[in-house]
Enzyme design. Structure first.
Site, PDB file in Angstrom:
ATOM      1  N   SER A   1       5.912  -2.270   8.184  1.00 35.28           N
ATOM      2  CA  SER A   1       6.201  -1.518   9.416  1.00 35.28           C
ATOM      3  C   SER A   1       6.196  -2.412  10.658  1.00 35.28           C
ATOM      4  CB  SER A   1       5.208  -0.367   9.590  1.00 35.28           C
ATOM      5  OG  SER A   1       5.434   0.594   8.592  1.00 35.28           O
TER       6      SER A   1
ATOM      7  N   THR B   1      -1.790   5.159   7.904  1.00 31.10           N
ATOM      8  CA  THR B   1      -1.415   5.099   6.497  1.00 31.10           C
ATOM      9  C   THR B   1      -2.649   5.224   5.618  1.00 31.10           C
ATOM     10  OG1 THR B   1      -0.080   3.915   4.866  1.00 31.10           O
ATOM     11  CG2 THR B   1      -1.350   2.546   6.370  1.00 31.10           C
TER      12      THR B   1
ATOM     13  N   LYS C   1      -4.781   9.536   6.443  1.00 28.56           N
ATOM     14  CA  LYS C   1      -3.838  10.505   7.028  1.00 28.56           C
ATOM     15  C   LYS C   1      -4.421  11.895   7.273  1.00 28.56           C
ATOM     16  CE  LYS C   1       0.427   8.352   5.628  1.00 28.56           C
ATOM     17  NZ  LYS C   1       1.594   8.331   4.761  1.00 28.56           N
TER      18      LYS C   1
ATOM     19  N   ASN D   1       0.808  10.968  10.153  1.00 31.01           N
ATOM     20  CA  ASN D   1       1.124   9.542   9.956  1.00 31.01           C
ATOM     21  C   ASN D   1       1.521   8.879  11.275  1.00 31.01           C
ATOM     22  OD1 ASN D   1       3.783  10.517  10.316  1.00 31.01           O
ATOM     23  ND2 ASN D   1       4.579   8.783   9.155  1.00 31.01           N
TER      24      ASN D   1
ATOM     25  N   ASP E   1       6.585  11.461   8.025  1.00 27.68           N
ATOM     26  CA  ASP E   1       6.866  11.288   6.586  1.00 27.68           C
ATOM     27  C   ASP E   1       7.726  12.448   6.087  1.00 27.68           C
ATOM     28  OD1 ASP E   1       5.446   8.963   6.263  1.00 27.68           O
ATOM     29  OD2 ASP E   1       3.620   9.940   5.559  1.00 27.68           O
TER      30      ASP E   1
ATOM     31  N   GLY F   1      -0.185  13.007  -7.132  1.00 26.48           N
ATOM     32  CA  GLY F   1      -0.996  12.625  -5.970  1.00 26.48           C
ATOM     33  C   GLY F   1      -1.209  13.819  -5.057  1.00 26.48           C
ATOM     34  N   ALA F   2      -2.237  13.725  -4.230  1.00 20.05           N
ATOM     35  CA  ALA F   2      -2.533  14.850  -3.327  1.00 20.05           C
ATOM     36  C   ALA F   2      -2.963  14.341  -1.957  1.00 20.05           C
ATOM     37  CB  ALA F   2      -3.621  15.733  -3.933  1.00 20.05           C
TER      38      ALA F   2
HETATM   39  P1  NAP Z   1      -3.644   8.839   0.403  1.00 23.61           P
HETATM   40  O1  NAP Z   1      -3.612   9.929   1.419  1.00 23.61           O
HETATM   41  O2  NAP Z   1      -4.834   7.960   0.385  1.00 23.61           O
HETATM   42  O3  NAP Z   1      -3.495   9.505  -1.038  1.00 23.61           O
HETATM   43  C1  NAP Z   1      -3.470   8.700  -2.194  1.00 23.61           C
HETATM   44  C2  NAP Z   1      -3.300   9.600  -3.423  1.00 23.61           C
HETATM   45  O4  NAP Z   1      -3.153   8.745  -4.529  1.00 23.61           O
HETATM   46  C3  NAP Z   1      -4.498  10.477  -3.685  1.00 23.61           C
HETATM   47  O5  NAP Z   1      -4.048  11.682  -4.234  1.00 23.61           O
HETATM   48  C4  NAP Z   1      -5.277   9.672  -4.722  1.00 23.61           C
HETATM   49  O6  NAP Z   1      -6.025  10.464  -5.622  1.00 23.61           O
HETATM   50  C5  NAP Z   1      -4.163   9.029  -5.495  1.00 23.61           C
HETATM   51  N1  NAP Z   1      -4.611   7.784  -6.109  1.00 23.61           N
HETATM   52  C6  NAP Z   1      -5.093   6.698  -5.475  1.00 23.61           C
HETATM   53  N2  NAP Z   1      -5.406   5.726  -6.353  1.00 23.61           N
HETATM   54  C7  NAP Z   1      -5.114   6.243  -7.583  1.00 23.61           C
HETATM   55  C8  NAP Z   1      -5.244   5.748  -8.885  1.00 23.61           C
HETATM   56  N3  NAP Z   1      -5.736   4.525  -9.111  1.00 23.61           N
HETATM   57  N4  NAP Z   1      -4.857   6.539  -9.925  1.00 23.61           N
HETATM   58  C9  NAP Z   1      -4.370   7.781  -9.692  1.00 23.61           C
HETATM   59  N5  NAP Z   1      -4.243   8.308  -8.467  1.00 23.61           N
HETATM   60  C10 NAP Z   1      -4.615   7.545  -7.423  1.00 23.61           C
HETATM   61  O7  NAP Z   1      -2.375   7.912   0.522  1.00 23.61           O
HETATM   62  P2  NAP Z   1      -0.922   8.265   1.094  1.00 23.61           P
HETATM   63  O8  NAP Z   1      -0.920   7.988   2.552  1.00 23.61           O
HETATM   64  O9  NAP Z   1      -0.522   9.586   0.601  1.00 23.61           O
HETATM   65  O10 NAP Z   1      -0.048   7.111   0.420  1.00 23.61           O
HETATM   66  C11 NAP Z   1       0.234   7.126  -0.963  1.00 23.61           C
HETATM   67  C12 NAP Z   1       1.327   6.106  -1.259  1.00 23.61           C
HETATM   68  O11 NAP Z   1       2.529   6.476  -0.608  1.00 23.61           O
HETATM   69  C13 NAP Z   1       1.001   4.711  -0.738  1.00 23.61           C
HETATM   70  O12 NAP Z   1       1.455   3.779  -1.672  1.00 23.61           O
HETATM   71  C14 NAP Z   1       1.808   4.614   0.529  1.00 23.61           C
HETATM   72  O13 NAP Z   1       2.135   3.292   0.889  1.00 23.61           O
HETATM   73  C15 NAP Z   1       3.038   5.390   0.140  1.00 23.61           C
HETATM   74  N6  NAP Z   1       3.738   5.936   1.307  1.00 23.61           N
HETATM   75  C16 NAP Z   1       5.020   5.507   1.534  1.00 23.61           C
HETATM   76  C17 NAP Z   1       5.722   6.009   2.603  1.00 23.61           C
HETATM   77  C18 NAP Z   1       7.115   5.540   2.889  1.00 23.61           C
HETATM   78  O14 NAP Z   1       7.561   5.646   4.027  1.00 23.61           O
HETATM   79  N7  NAP Z   1       7.840   5.072   1.913  1.00 23.61           N
HETATM   80  C19 NAP Z   1       5.139   6.934   3.464  1.00 23.61           C
HETATM   81  C20 NAP Z   1       3.869   7.381   3.162  1.00 23.61           C
HETATM   82  C21 NAP Z   1       3.177   6.866   2.089  1.00 23.61           C
HETATM   83  P3  NAP Z   1      -7.512  10.968  -5.268  1.00 23.61           P
HETATM   84  O15 NAP Z   1      -7.323  12.194  -4.444  1.00 23.61           O
HETATM   85  O16 NAP Z   1      -8.092  11.231  -6.592  1.00 23.61           O
HETATM   86  O17 NAP Z   1      -8.182   9.853  -4.528  1.00 23.61           O
END
Ligand code: NAP
Length: 488
Positions: free
Chosen positions: A235, A280, A284, A305, A320, A344-345
């Protein structure tokens, strides 16, 4: 903002040449780091016709320099420098020659400096250091390695406190987190800030070049990203490219912050007037407790975000959601009536589920922790089917979206789900963009599914955030090109 360009060349000739060249960039001061030369030069006459305030520095090894000679040699060298037109001498606060310099230095100024390349002390210790250094010289200088948001705060607070003395000072936060102190040196009240003559010649961690500082000016738009870790994010590249392309004096910085630092970080946003912040993984949802208002996009997803700071009022957005919408649009996928599985959640999953529900898809969700999954279902209205990993093969999904960080750079690259679930006539979307093709996507592609990485989502959410902060549309093609180059 006054700028001192530091020149740290190995030879006298190249230092003189660089000093002459840099005059075209109108520095307010130049500093010659003589300790970086192979030996202290005998003849300094070549600097005489370089008409700008000049600092002579011969930094000792224990303060981050390379000089290992005697005090006598340094004192004699400084005498020569003064005779050759240097009008400022920089000397360490604990140096024995500090007292001896004063009598020979009536016409010149002395900077009394302290460096800590490991850490930043408390606010009160920084103020004590500045007071001590100020009592011994004309300008008090202190530079500390900034390792946390708290360290950064301490530097801003200390500058606020010391400024009241009316004495000249320079305070610097070193390292990536310290960049803000260099950009905001005027706001801090510093006599000047240090810069390199050109990109690639920086001598201290976090130092910028003079052109970048001049581009930013005295009141730049400061934006950035927080999360932990932040090693994966591109970013900064996207937003800094957009600022430059539109000639808007602005910068986008990384502010890595752990959960227990979020409150400090929010205070920093307000105290130093940071215009906008992206949030991020993993903050969030947690960040929402610190905001004053939520836009509809954040309210309906239950995740933020993007934060906009308008005169100290912090509003949370979820761009997002726009990124997810755009990904489905460019891939020509209408989720209406389709069965969709979201993995994921967290924040990204909230944006995906909100979009899919709005479009009339039948949404299924799997998450590692049941509690978080149930919270998401409660918050988004309950029309989501929670299932277990073991039950996945009993369903046929037309859309599958990964919203976990598994497979992202810096995270484990393991199978998130049985790859046999993938088939042709499916749309498989991984919100991860770094790497551009995760194992999840490769497995899906190998089984004939149509795939999409998180790149379109990244660009679209960034575009929207940039618009919120600046009121201008960033050049999408320029952003996309820079992202693709960085991800090669
Ligand atoms: P977040 O709010 O921290 O949520 C992460 C999720 O992934 C939670 O549900 C977590 O489960 C799960 N998780 C984490 N580690 C895991 C593992 N080892 N095995 C299984 N599940 C796992 O993160 P987020 O902001 O949603 O981001 C998630 C991903 O999306 C990241 O890679 C981020 O870079 C990407 N993203 C990309 C964009 C884009 O513009 N392309 C935008 C937003 C996010 P628990 O609830 O059990 O912890």
């Amino acid at each position: 903002m006054k700028i001192c360009v530091t020149i740290a060349e190995k030879s006298l000739e190249s230092a003189i040449e660089m000093a002459r060249n840099v005059l075209s960039k109108s520095p307010d001061v130049i500093e010659i780091r003589f300790d970086m030369m192979d030996a202290l030069p005998k003849d300094l006459e070549g600097f005489k016709d370089i008409r700008v305030a000049k600092i002579a520095t011969v930094r000792l090894a224990r303060q981050g320099g390379k000089f290992s000679g005697t005090d006598h040699e340094r004192l004699e060298f400084f005498r020569k420098a003064i005779r050759s037109g240097f009008n400022i001498i920089d000397i360490e606060s604990d140096s024995k020659i500090l007292d001896k310099l004063a009598p020979i230095a009536e016409e010149i100024k002395i900077i009394c400096s302290t460096h800590d390349f490991e850490s930043t002390p408390s606010t009160s210790s920084i103020i004590e250091t500045l007071i001590r250094n100020s009592s011994k010289a004309d300008i008090a200088k202190a530079a500390f390695m900034v390792n946390s948001i708290r360290d950064l705060h301490a530097i801003f607070e200390a500058a606020d406190g010391f400024r009241e003395t009316g004495n000249d000072f320079v305070i610097i936060g070193m390292g990536e987190l310290g960049i803000l102190t260099r950009i905001l040196s005027k706001k801090l009240g510093c006599a000047f800030t240090y810069a390199s003559a050109e990109k690639g010649r920086e001598i201290a961690p976090g130092q910028l070049d003079i052109d970048s500082l001049r581009f930013l000016g005295d009141a730049p738009i400061i934006t950035g990203i927080t999360g932990y870790p932040l090693s994966h994010t591109i970013s900064p590249l996207l937003h800094n490219t957009a600022f430059k392309a539109l000639h808007i004096p602005g910068i986008y910085l990384r502010f890595p912050a752990k959960a227990n630092e979020l409150e400090d970080f929010v205070n920093l946003i307000i105290d130093v007037d940071i215009r906008g912040i992206n949030v991020t993984i993993p903050h969030k949802t947690e960040i929402m407790a610190f905001l004053d208002k939520l836009d509809e996009s954040a309210d309906c997803t239950g995740a933020v975000n993007t934060i906009a700071n308008e005169n100290g009022v912090l509003t949370g957005y979820n761009t997002d959601l726009h990124g997810v919408e755009s990904t489905f649009e460019v891939n020509n996928i209408d989720p209406h009536g389709k069965s969709a599985l979201v993995l994921g959640a967290g924040g990204a999953a909230r944006a995906c589920c909100t979009f899919l529900l709005r479009k009339g898809a039948e949404v299924y969700l799997i998450n590692r922790s049941q509690e978080r999954a149930m919270q998401l279902v409660d918050d988004l209205g309950g029309d989501i089917n929670l299932i277990r990993l073991d039950d996945v093969r009993r369903h046929k999904f037309e859309i599958i979206v990964n919203c976990t960080p598994l497979g992202m750079k810096g995270f484990p690259d393991e199978d998130l789900i049985d790859p046999e679930i993938f088939s042709k006539d499916q749309f498989v979307f991984d919100v991860i963009y770094n790497p551009p093709k995760t194992r999840f996507l490769s497995e899906a592609e190998a089984r004939g599914a149509k795939i999409a990485s998180g790149l379109e989502m990244l660009i679209s959410q960034a575009e929207k955030a940039f618009e919120i902060w600046t009121g201008r549309s960033p050049p999408r093609d320029v952003m996309l090109k820079s992202a693709m180059e960085a991800l090669k």
